[in-house]
Motif scaffolding. Structure first.
Motif: not given
Length: 342
Positions: A145-148, A168-173, A213-214
């Motif tokens: 979802n947006d932040k998971k 902390d924020r959404a990531f695109s595909a 993220l990584m």
């Protein structure tokens, strides 16, 4: 206090007292020390030296006896400076080699705990190898979802680890694909620890959010959370019920078996021992855990292909035959290292 601050005569008497107390389990009197120390001195001199050692905190007088027993401080001086370690006898060595000959790594770990318990008649324990030694085969980020984010990590031995990372924020595909491709193309074939080091060195030029993220994903993946019972293998803990010094203290036994059941404290101690060079000995309160106040823990790290991956050891009473236990722990660690590496 170092042995240099205790004169040679006092060292000999303390060594004699500790050895006899470990062997007999009874307070040691001046007459026994005079007979077995090999010193050509008077009984009065023996009594004076014993009084000095008691004032220094190396021995103590139980209320019900005129003899003395070693304190934890006395054991520490004995172990550090006075003890003569005995070589492992050939029968015990053969038993260890037979028990540590399985091709199955988990069987080797279980057998090592069993062998430690059988040879010492105390509790044997082995911390299982850290999975961060595994080599990266493939990593993938999947949007939940947006932040998971779901992190799927596959290692060279076929293990598949799934971890959830909160962001902390959404990531695109496309961002997740970019991150996955970068790790797979640059880090495949490295251990997870090496991947972390490499990413910290090379990701400065990438977008900060992707870098974060990584890093978060690899932190989660390289620190799997096995159950406490999987992380530490224990064998023979019930043998401690047969030790007089422990069996007569129900409260201490209860706390000790709570540690065996929960294992968290043991994991921390073994993890600490993993950073030590060779055999390490915790006597009583040196472990930092009240439940182990009447116990000693003898540990040694073991390796796979030259890299330390875990620790094994023995828990028993402070009145243990250190000169015999130490080589058992040391050689078990060396044989387990060899078996796992081969």
């Amino acid at each position: 206090m170092r042995s240099s601050k205790v004169d040679k005569r006092a060292q000999i008497l303390l060594k004699t007292l500790v050895e006899h107390y470990i062997s007999e389990g009874q307070p040691i009197g001046s007459r026994t020390l005079l007979q077995h120390s090999g010193l050509d001195v008077s009984p009065a001199t023996i009594r004076n030296v014993m009084s000095d050692l008691e004032q220094l905190g190396f021995i103590a007088s139980p209320h019900t006896s005129a003899g003395r027993v070693p304190t934890k401080k006395g054991y520490r001086l004995f172990v550090d400076s006075l003890m003569t370690v005995q070589p492992l006898d050939q029968r015990a060595l053969a038993q260890l080699k037979t028990g540590l000959s399985s091709p199955d790594p988990q069987a080797l770990i279980n057998n090592a705990a069993d062998m430690l318990s059988q040879l010492t008649q105390f509790a044997g324990l082995v911390m299982t190898p850290k999975r961060s030694r595994n080599v990266l085969k493939h990593l993938e980020f999947l949007h939940i979802n947006d932040k998971k984010i779901l992190v799927i990590l596959v290692t060279d031995d076929g293990q598949v680890q799934n971890r959830i990372v909160l962001t902390d924020r959404a990531f695109s595909a496309s961002e997740l694909t970019t991150a996955s491709n970068y790790v797979n193309s640059h880090c495949q074939g490295l251990t997870l620890e090496e991947v972390q080091i490499k990413l910290k060195q090379e990701l400065q030029q990438m977008q900060a959010d992707i870098n974060h993220l990584m890093s978060a994903a690899l932190d989660a993946a390289s620190q799997p959370e096995p159950s406490e019972k999987e992380a530490v293998v224990i064998a023979g803990e019930r043998k401690l019920l047969e030790v007089n010094e422990l069996s007569t203290n129900v409260g201490s036994l209860r706390k000790l078996f709570e540690i065996f059941e929960r294992r968290t404290a043991l994991m921390q101690l073994l993890d600490q021992s993993q950073r030590a060079d060779g055999v390490q000995i915790f006597i009583g309160g040196e472990s930092g855990y009240l439940a182990l106040d009447e116990c000693s823990l003898v540990t040694a790290p073991y390796e796979v292909d030259g890299q330390v991956v875990g620790t094994l050891g023995v828990i028993g009473p402070t009145r243990m035959a250190y000169e015999r236990i130490i080589p058992i722990v040391d050689i078990t660690a060396k044989l387990l290292s060899s078996a796992l590496s081969n």
